[in-house]
Design a protein around this motif. Structure first.
Motif, PDB file in Angstrom:
ATOM      1  N   SER A 232       0.820  -1.215   0.000  1.00 24.74           N
ATOM      2  CA  SER A 232       0.000   0.000   0.000  1.00 24.74           C
ATOM      3  C   SER A 232       0.849   1.258   0.000  1.00 24.74           C
ATOM      4  CB  SER A 232      -0.924   0.001   1.219  1.00 24.74           C
ATOM      5  OG  SER A 232      -1.829  -1.071   1.132  1.00 24.74           O
ATOM      6  N   ARG A 233       2.100   1.134   0.379  1.00 22.50           N
ATOM      7  CA  ARG A 233       3.011   2.285   0.405  1.00 22.50           C
ATOM      8  C   ARG A 233       3.660   2.548  -0.953  1.00 22.50           C
ATOM      9  NH1 ARG A 233       4.526   4.474   4.772  1.00 22.50           N
ATOM     10  NH2 ARG A 233       6.656   4.841   4.088  1.00 22.50           N
ATOM     11  N   VAL A 234       3.627   1.586  -1.865  1.00 25.11           N
ATOM     12  CA  VAL A 234       4.340   1.747  -3.132  1.00 25.11           C
ATOM     13  C   VAL A 234       3.427   1.839  -4.346  1.00 25.11           C
ATOM     14  CG1 VAL A 234       6.397   0.596  -2.249  1.00 25.11           C
ATOM     15  CG2 VAL A 234       4.701  -0.727  -3.503  1.00 25.11           C
ATOM     16  N   ASP A 235       2.138   1.731  -4.149  1.00 24.44           N
ATOM     17  CA  ASP A 235       1.214   1.760  -5.273  1.00 24.44           C
ATOM     18  C   ASP A 235       0.089   2.737  -4.958  1.00 24.44           C
ATOM     19  OD1 ASP A 235      -0.410   1.234  -7.475  1.00 24.44           O
ATOM     20  OD2 ASP A 235      -0.098  -0.922  -7.365  1.00 24.44           O
ATOM     21  N   SER A 236      -0.235   3.584  -5.890  1.00 25.66           N
ATOM     22  CA  SER A 236      -1.305   4.563  -5.662  1.00 25.66           C
ATOM     23  C   SER A 236      -2.688   3.933  -5.732  1.00 25.66           C
ATOM     24  CB  SER A 236      -1.193   5.701  -6.679  1.00 25.66           C
ATOM     25  OG  SER A 236      -1.343   5.196  -7.993  1.00 25.66           O
ATOM     26  N   ARG A 237      -2.748   2.709  -6.208  1.00 29.02           N
ATOM     27  CA  ARG A 237      -4.041   2.015  -6.275  1.00 29.02           C
ATOM     28  C   ARG A 237      -4.246   1.202  -5.007  1.00 29.02           C
ATOM     29  NH1 ARG A 237      -1.972  -0.528 -11.725  1.00 29.02           N
ATOM     30  NH2 ARG A 237      -0.334  -0.776 -10.215  1.00 29.02           N
TER      31      ARG A 237
ATOM     32  N   THR B  77       7.890   9.299  -4.370  1.00 28.78           N
ATOM     33  CA  THR B  77       7.892   8.390  -3.226  1.00 28.78           C
ATOM     34  C   THR B  77       7.338   9.112  -2.013  1.00 28.78           C
ATOM     35  OG1 THR B  77       9.213   6.762  -2.015  1.00 28.78           O
ATOM     36  CG2 THR B  77      10.261   8.894  -2.446  1.00 28.78           C
ATOM     37  N   LEU B  78       6.956   8.345  -1.011  1.00 25.92           N
ATOM     38  CA  LEU B  78       6.474   8.935   0.233  1.00 25.92           C
ATOM     39  C   LEU B  78       7.620   9.661   0.925  1.00 25.92           C
ATOM     40  CD1 LEU B  78       4.332   5.919   1.497  1.00 25.92           C
ATOM     41  CD2 LEU B  78       3.559   7.928   0.223  1.00 25.92           C
ATOM     42  N   THR B  79       7.302  10.751   1.591  1.00 23.39           N
ATOM     43  CA  THR B  79       8.352  11.544   2.226  1.00 23.39           C
ATOM     44  C   THR B  79       9.067  10.800   3.342  1.00 23.39           C
ATOM     45  OG1 THR B  79       6.688  12.580   3.646  1.00 23.39           O
ATOM     46  CG2 THR B  79       7.366  13.796   1.663  1.00 23.39           C
ATOM     47  N   ASP B  80       8.442   9.772   3.883  1.00 23.45           N
ATOM     48  CA  ASP B  80       9.115   9.012   4.942  1.00 23.45           C
ATOM     49  C   ASP B  80       9.915   7.821   4.397  1.00 23.45           C
ATOM     50  OD1 ASP B  80       7.037   7.275   4.309  1.00 23.45           O
ATOM     51  OD2 ASP B  80       6.257   7.143   6.357  1.00 23.45           O
ATOM     52  N   ASN B  81       9.987   7.686   3.070  1.00 21.73           N
ATOM     53  CA  ASN B  81      10.783   6.616   2.458  1.00 21.73           C
ATOM     54  C   ASN B  81      12.222   7.128   2.297  1.00 21.73           C
ATOM     55  OD1 ASN B  81      11.891   4.510   1.032  1.00 21.73           O
ATOM     56  ND2 ASN B  81      10.292   4.450  -0.537  1.00 21.73           N
ATOM     57  N   THR B  82      12.896   7.261   3.415  1.00 24.59           N
ATOM     58  CA  THR B  82      14.238   7.850   3.415  1.00 24.59           C
ATOM     59  C   THR B  82      15.232   7.013   2.617  1.00 24.59           C
ATOM     60  OG1 THR B  82      14.698   6.828   5.552  1.00 24.59           O
ATOM     61  CG2 THR B  82      13.906   9.120   5.570  1.00 24.59           C
ATOM     62  N   ALA B  83      15.072   5.708   2.597  1.00 28.68           N
ATOM     63  CA  ALA B  83      16.001   4.854   1.850  1.00 28.68           C
ATOM     64  C   ALA B  83      15.937   5.167   0.355  1.00 28.68           C
ATOM     65  CB  ALA B  83      15.705   3.382   2.106  1.00 28.68           C
ATOM     66  N   MET B  84      14.734   5.321  -0.192  1.00 29.71           N
ATOM     67  CA  MET B  84      14.599   5.618  -1.626  1.00 29.71           C
ATOM     68  C   MET B  84      15.079   7.022  -1.928  1.00 29.71           C
ATOM     69  SD  MET B  84      13.742   4.307  -4.499  1.00 29.71           S
ATOM     70  CE  MET B  84      14.598   5.245  -5.735  1.00 29.71           C
ATOM     71  N   ILE B  85      14.735   7.972  -1.080  1.00 27.10           N
ATOM     72  CA  ILE B  85      15.171   9.358  -1.286  1.00 27.10           C
ATOM     73  C   ILE B  85      16.698   9.434  -1.260  1.00 27.10           C
ATOM     74  CG2 ILE B  85      15.153  11.691  -0.305  1.00 27.10           C
ATOM     75  CD1 ILE B  85      12.240  10.997   0.672  1.00 27.10           C
ATOM     76  N   ARG B  86      17.313   8.736  -0.325  1.00 28.43           N
ATOM     77  CA  ARG B  86      18.776   8.730  -0.212  1.00 28.43           C
ATOM     78  C   ARG B  86      19.413   8.076  -1.440  1.00 28.43           C
ATOM     79  NH1 ARG B  86      19.022   7.204   4.704  1.00 28.43           N
ATOM     80  NH2 ARG B  86      18.872   4.980   4.279  1.00 28.43           N
TER      81      ARG B  86
END
Length: 182
Positions: A32-37, A129-138
């Motif tokens: 649910s965190r990685v898909d907008s559907r 990505t979600l703002t709390d997905n620090t691993a992906m942002i990094r």
């Protein structure tokens, strides 16, 4: 196949589907965190599975991520929403739980950038990505992506709205940073 320093990207195989589906789709909270559907029950063998093996097309380039350490399926990645007129695409990755935290994400993002800019001739890659997905942002930032915006309370995730961040990278920025890649 496309090779990085820690991973290889290859076409998905039918044998990848049950593993990806079990670890990346059937975990409802994470999916649910990685898909907008909204999540819905889908069997691994269904054509509706997000990991179903499909024929190549111009709109998406899905890959299996293979760890070079053990030649094991580490996850999935790809370019989607490929716009050949504007020469842009969206980028996404999802690693299996046992492969997270090993530094693979930066390599996956860099190999996808090489594919998008060098092989496909794209001008712009973007990820959301979600703002709390620090691993992906990094990982995206280390690969050269720049934060371009924030979508306030744009994603409905597990009963609450969460902000999303948009990161982008242009071909000329990628090419000017070529010294950071092997």
């Amino acid at each position: 196949m496309l090779r990085g320093t820690k991973i290889t990207l290859r076409a998905r195989h039918e044998s990848d589907v049950p593993v990806l589906h079990a670890e990346l789709y059937d975990d409802v909270a994470t999916r649910s965190r990685v898909d907008s559907r909204p999540w819905r029950p889908v069997s691994p063998g269904s054509e509706a599975s997000p990991f179903a093996v499909t024929e190549p097309d111009d709109d998406a380039a899905p890959f299996a991520v293979i760890s070079l350490d053990n030649d094991e399926l580490a996850g999935t990645a790809g370019l989607w929403g490929i716009d050949t007129h504007n020469r842009s695409a969206h980028l996404g990755i999802s690693l299996r739980p046992g492969f997270r935290g090993r530094g693979l994400a930066v390599d996956v993002v860099e190999v996808l950038c090489t594919y998008g800019f060098t092989v496909r001739g794209l001008h712009r890659l973007q990820l959301e990505t979600l703002t709390d997905n620090t691993a992906m942002i990094r990982a995206a930032s280390r690969a050269g992506f720049v934060q371009e915006g924030r979508l306030r309370r744009a994603a409905w995730v597990n009963g609450e709205f969460i902000d999303e961040v948009i990161l982008g990278l242009l071909a000329e920025e990628w090419n000017s940073g070529a010294q950071r890649r092997p």
